[in-house]
Design a protein around this motif. Sequence first.
Motif, PDB file in Angstrom:
ATOM      1  N   ALA A 120      27.776  12.365 -41.082  1.00 63.13           N
ATOM      2  CA  ALA A 120      29.041  12.643 -40.386  1.00 63.13           C
ATOM      3  C   ALA A 120      28.940  12.358 -38.889  1.00 63.13           C
ATOM      4  O   ALA A 120      28.011  12.829 -38.218  1.00 63.13           O
ATOM      5  N   ASP A 121      29.887  11.571 -38.398  1.00 64.10           N
ATOM      6  CA  ASP A 121      30.066  11.252 -36.977  1.00 64.10           C
ATOM      7  C   ASP A 121      28.978  10.353 -36.382  1.00 64.10           C
ATOM      8  O   ASP A 121      29.069   9.980 -35.210  1.00 64.10           O
ATOM      9  N   VAL A 122      27.972   9.977 -37.143  1.00 66.73           N
ATOM     10  CA  VAL A 122      26.939   9.092 -36.611  1.00 66.73           C
ATOM     11  C   VAL A 122      27.523   7.726 -36.266  1.00 66.73           C
ATOM     12  O   VAL A 122      27.128   7.098 -35.281  1.00 66.73           O
ATOM     13  N   GLU A 123      28.494   7.279 -37.062  1.00 65.85           N
ATOM     14  CA  GLU A 123      29.088   5.968 -36.785  1.00 65.85           C
ATOM     15  C   GLU A 123      29.792   5.922 -35.434  1.00 65.85           C
ATOM     16  O   GLU A 123      30.018   4.859 -34.872  1.00 65.85           O
ATOM     17  N   LYS A 124      30.092   7.085 -34.833  1.00 71.39           N
ATOM     18  CA  LYS A 124      30.793   7.149 -33.546  1.00 71.39           C
ATOM     19  C   LYS A 124      29.846   7.158 -32.351  1.00 71.39           C
ATOM     20  O   LYS A 124      30.291   7.096 -31.204  1.00 71.39           O
ATOM     21  N   VAL A 125      28.556   7.261 -32.594  1.00 71.83           N
ATOM     22  CA  VAL A 125      27.581   7.268 -31.500  1.00 71.83           C
ATOM     23  C   VAL A 125      27.649   5.944 -30.746  1.00 71.83           C
ATOM     24  O   VAL A 125      27.633   4.869 -31.354  1.00 71.83           O
ATOM     25  N   THR A 126      27.731   6.007 -29.409  1.00 67.37           N
ATOM     26  CA  THR A 126      27.909   4.805 -28.602  1.00 67.37           C
ATOM     27  C   THR A 126      26.611   4.327 -27.951  1.00 67.37           C
ATOM     28  O   THR A 126      25.630   5.077 -27.821  1.00 67.37           O
ATOM     29  N   LEU A 127      26.645   3.078 -27.516  1.00 70.58           N
ATOM     30  CA  LEU A 127      25.527   2.497 -26.783  1.00 70.58           C
ATOM     31  C   LEU A 127      25.207   3.335 -25.547  1.00 70.58           C
ATOM     32  O   LEU A 127      24.041   3.637 -25.273  1.00 70.58           O
ATOM     33  N   GLU A 128      26.235   3.723 -24.797  1.00 73.17           N
ATOM     34  CA  GLU A 128      25.994   4.501 -23.583  1.00 73.17           C
ATOM     35  C   GLU A 128      25.341   5.843 -23.895  1.00 73.17           C
ATOM     36  O   GLU A 128      24.455   6.300 -23.157  1.00 73.17           O
ATOM     37  N   GLN A 129      25.744   6.472 -24.965  1.00 76.84           N
ATOM     38  CA  GLN A 129      25.133   7.740 -25.339  1.00 76.84           C
ATOM     39  C   GLN A 129      23.661   7.557 -25.700  1.00 76.84           C
ATOM     40  O   GLN A 129      22.820   8.396 -25.356  1.00 76.84           O
ATOM     41  N   LEU A 130      23.338   6.476 -26.353  1.00 78.52           N
ATOM     42  CA  LEU A 130      21.944   6.201 -26.683  1.00 78.52           C
ATOM     43  C   LEU A 130      21.125   5.959 -25.421  1.00 78.52           C
ATOM     44  O   LEU A 130      19.998   6.447 -25.291  1.00 78.52           O
ATOM     45  N   LEU A 131      21.679   5.230 -24.464  1.00 78.65           N
ATOM     46  CA  LEU A 131      20.964   4.905 -23.234  1.00 78.65           C
ATOM     47  C   LEU A 131      20.875   6.079 -22.270  1.00 78.65           C
ATOM     48  O   LEU A 131      20.054   6.070 -21.352  1.00 78.65           O
ATOM     49  N   SER A 132      21.709   7.099 -22.466  1.00 73.90           N
ATOM     50  CA  SER A 132      21.697   8.275 -21.583  1.00 73.90           C
ATOM     51  C   SER A 132      21.138   9.510 -22.271  1.00 73.90           C
ATOM     52  O   SER A 132      21.214  10.613 -21.734  1.00 73.90           O
ATOM     53  N   HIS A 133      20.593   9.348 -23.465  1.00 72.62           N
ATOM     54  CA  HIS A 133      20.008  10.461 -24.242  1.00 72.62           C
ATOM     55  C   HIS A 133      21.029  11.541 -24.589  1.00 72.62           C
ATOM     56  O   HIS A 133      20.698  12.726 -24.641  1.00 72.62           O
ATOM     57  N   THR A 134      22.268  11.155 -24.802  1.00 74.88           N
ATOM     58  CA  THR A 134      23.315  12.123 -25.148  1.00 74.88           C
ATOM     59  C   THR A 134      23.936  11.814 -26.510  1.00 74.88           C
ATOM     60  O   THR A 134      25.055  12.228 -26.797  1.00 74.88           O
ATOM     61  N   SER A 135      23.206  11.107 -27.366  1.00 67.72           N
ATOM     62  CA  SER A 135      23.759  10.688 -28.664  1.00 67.72           C
ATOM     63  C   SER A 135      23.904  11.842 -29.641  1.00 67.72           C
ATOM     64  O   SER A 135      24.719  11.771 -30.565  1.00 67.72           O
ATOM     65  N   GLY A 136      23.098  12.882 -29.493  1.00 65.75           N
ATOM     66  CA  GLY A 136      23.091  13.979 -30.459  1.00 65.75           C
ATOM     67  C   GLY A 136      22.256  13.680 -31.690  1.00 65.75           C
ATOM     68  O   GLY A 136      22.179  14.490 -32.606  1.00 65.75           O
ATOM     69  N   MET A 137      21.607  12.503 -31.718  1.00 62.27           N
ATOM     70  CA  MET A 137      20.760  12.158 -32.861  1.00 62.27           C
ATOM     71  C   MET A 137      19.407  12.869 -32.748  1.00 62.27           C
ATOM     72  O   MET A 137      19.002  13.282 -31.660  1.00 62.27           O
ATOM     73  N   ARG A 138      18.738  12.993 -33.872  1.00 59.54           N
ATOM     74  CA  ARG A 138      17.414  13.598 -33.861  1.00 59.54           C
ATOM     75  C   ARG A 138      16.484  12.781 -32.980  1.00 59.54           C
ATOM     76  O   ARG A 138      16.517  11.552 -32.970  1.00 59.54           O
ATOM     77  N   ALA A 139      15.668  13.483 -32.224  1.00 59.46           N
ATOM     78  CA  ALA A 139      14.832  12.815 -31.235  1.00 59.46           C
ATOM     79  C   ALA A 139      13.421  12.553 -31.758  1.00 59.46           C
ATOM     80  O   ALA A 139      13.246  12.073 -32.875  1.00 59.46           O
ATOM     81  N   ASP A 140      12.425  12.909 -30.971  1.00 61.74           N
ATOM     82  CA  ASP A 140      11.041  12.564 -31.291  1.00 61.74           C
ATOM     83  C   ASP A 140      10.395  13.661 -32.134  1.00 61.74           C
ATOM     84  O   ASP A 140       9.536  14.415 -31.673  1.00 61.74           O
ATOM     85  N   ASP A 141      10.817  13.724 -33.377  1.00 60.34           N
ATOM     86  CA  ASP A 141      10.374  14.787 -34.272  1.00 60.34           C
ATOM     87  C   ASP A 141       9.460  14.238 -35.360  1.00 60.34           C
ATOM     88  O   ASP A 141       9.070  13.056 -35.344  1.00 60.34           O
TER      89      ASP A 141
END
Length: 392
Positions: A120-141
Motif C-alpha cells: 500500500a502506497d509504495v507506488e506513490k514514493v517519489t524520487l525526491e523522497q528517496l534522495l532525502s531519506h523521507t520515503s517511509g520505506m524500510r531502511a538498513d534492516d
Amino acid sequence: MRIMRPRACMLILGVSLVLSPGVIRGQTIGHKLEPYLKSGELPAVAAAVVERGTITEYGAVGTRKMGSEIPVTIHDKFHLGSDTKAMTATIAGMMIEESKLKWDSTLGDIFPELKDSMAADVEKVTLEQLLSHTSGMRADDENLMDLLKNSVDVDGDLNDLRYWIVKESVKLPLVAKSGSAWAYNNRGYTIAGAMIEKVSGKTWDELIVERIFEPFQLTTAGLGCQSSMGKVDAPLGHVKQKDGSFKSYLAGPNADNSPILGPAGIAHLSILDFATWAGWNAGNGTRAPCNIVSQQMLEKIHQPVFTVKGENRPGTPPAGQYAHGWGWVTVDWAPYPLLYHGGSNGKNLAQVWIDKQKDIAIVLMTNISNPKADDTLRKIASELYQDATTGY
C-alpha cells in the motif's frame, strides 16, 4: 553510509581547480595534521581547503596500514562512503534536466510492471523522497542484509541486481507515511539509483564515471575498495577491536559494502580530487566543468527538505536539515549552518564541509571509522575553517 546540456559558467583564470594529474598548487599542511594522528588514533589522515575555486591547502600524513611504515601521499585513494550520495543526487538532477525523470516521479511511474506487487502506497514514493531519506520505506534492516546475501544467487549485471532489490523491496509495507518522517536509508538510495538506470538505459556505475568522474577529471576516482587485491597500494580501512588493537582490511569481500549499494556510497578518490568536487559545489556550479547541471538545479539539490534529529554513527547525518545527498549542520565554529555530509563503510571515514556564502570547502578523509575518528575530523575541520576565514 554504513552497512557492511551545456550551461553558462565562469571560467577561472590563473589557478585552475581541476588539476591535471601530478600538478599541485597551494600550501602543504602536514604539520597541522600530524598531531591529530596520535590524539585521534588515526592510521592516516588527508585534508584540503578550497577557497573560491583554488586549492589553497592540502596534506596527507600517516600510514596506509597501522603498524607499518608505508606513508600515504596526497594522491592516495581514500574511501568516500556516503559522500557518494551527493554524486548520485547530481546524476538524478541531470536526468531531470534531460526530462527523463522528475522530482516527483514515483516508483509506480518508473516501474509500472511492479505495481501489482507493491504494498500500500509504495507506488506513490517519489524520487525526491528517496534522495532525502523521507520515503517511509524500510531502511538498513535485517531484510536488506538478507537481500544482499541472497543476491549472490541472482544472475545479471549490477543494474539487474538493483532492479531485483527494487522488486523485493516494494513488496514491503511502508514504516512511515512518505514525506512525514526522516530515516537514513541506503536502500532508498539504491532504489533511486535503479530509477536512474531504468530511464537512462545505463548502469549507475557507468553513469558516475561518464557524468562525474570524467568531466571533473577525477583521475583517482573509482568504485569499491580503494586498494587492489593483495596489495597495500592505498590506505587500508581499519577497525579498532575490543582489545584495543587495530585490524586492517586488505581488498576483499569484507573490505567494503556490496557494490549493489553503489548509489548509496562505494566511491573512492584522492583528497585533491575530493577537493575538486567539493569546490565546484561550494561555487554553486559557476565554474568548469560547465555541462553538469544548471545553477538552479544545484541549488535545488542543496535545498533542505526535512529537519532531522540526526544519528550518532560516524558517516551518518547529525542533527540539522537534510537536502538531497547533503545536509545543513550548525557547529560552534561557524557563524551559520554549513553544507555537510559524512561517509563511512565502517572502516573508513570522510567529511565535506562547505560555506557557500564564502565559497570555501574543506574535505577530510581517514582510513578508520569510529566516534573518536569522527570527532577528530571535526576538530581538524574547525581549525582549517578558522584559518581560512581569518580576515573575513
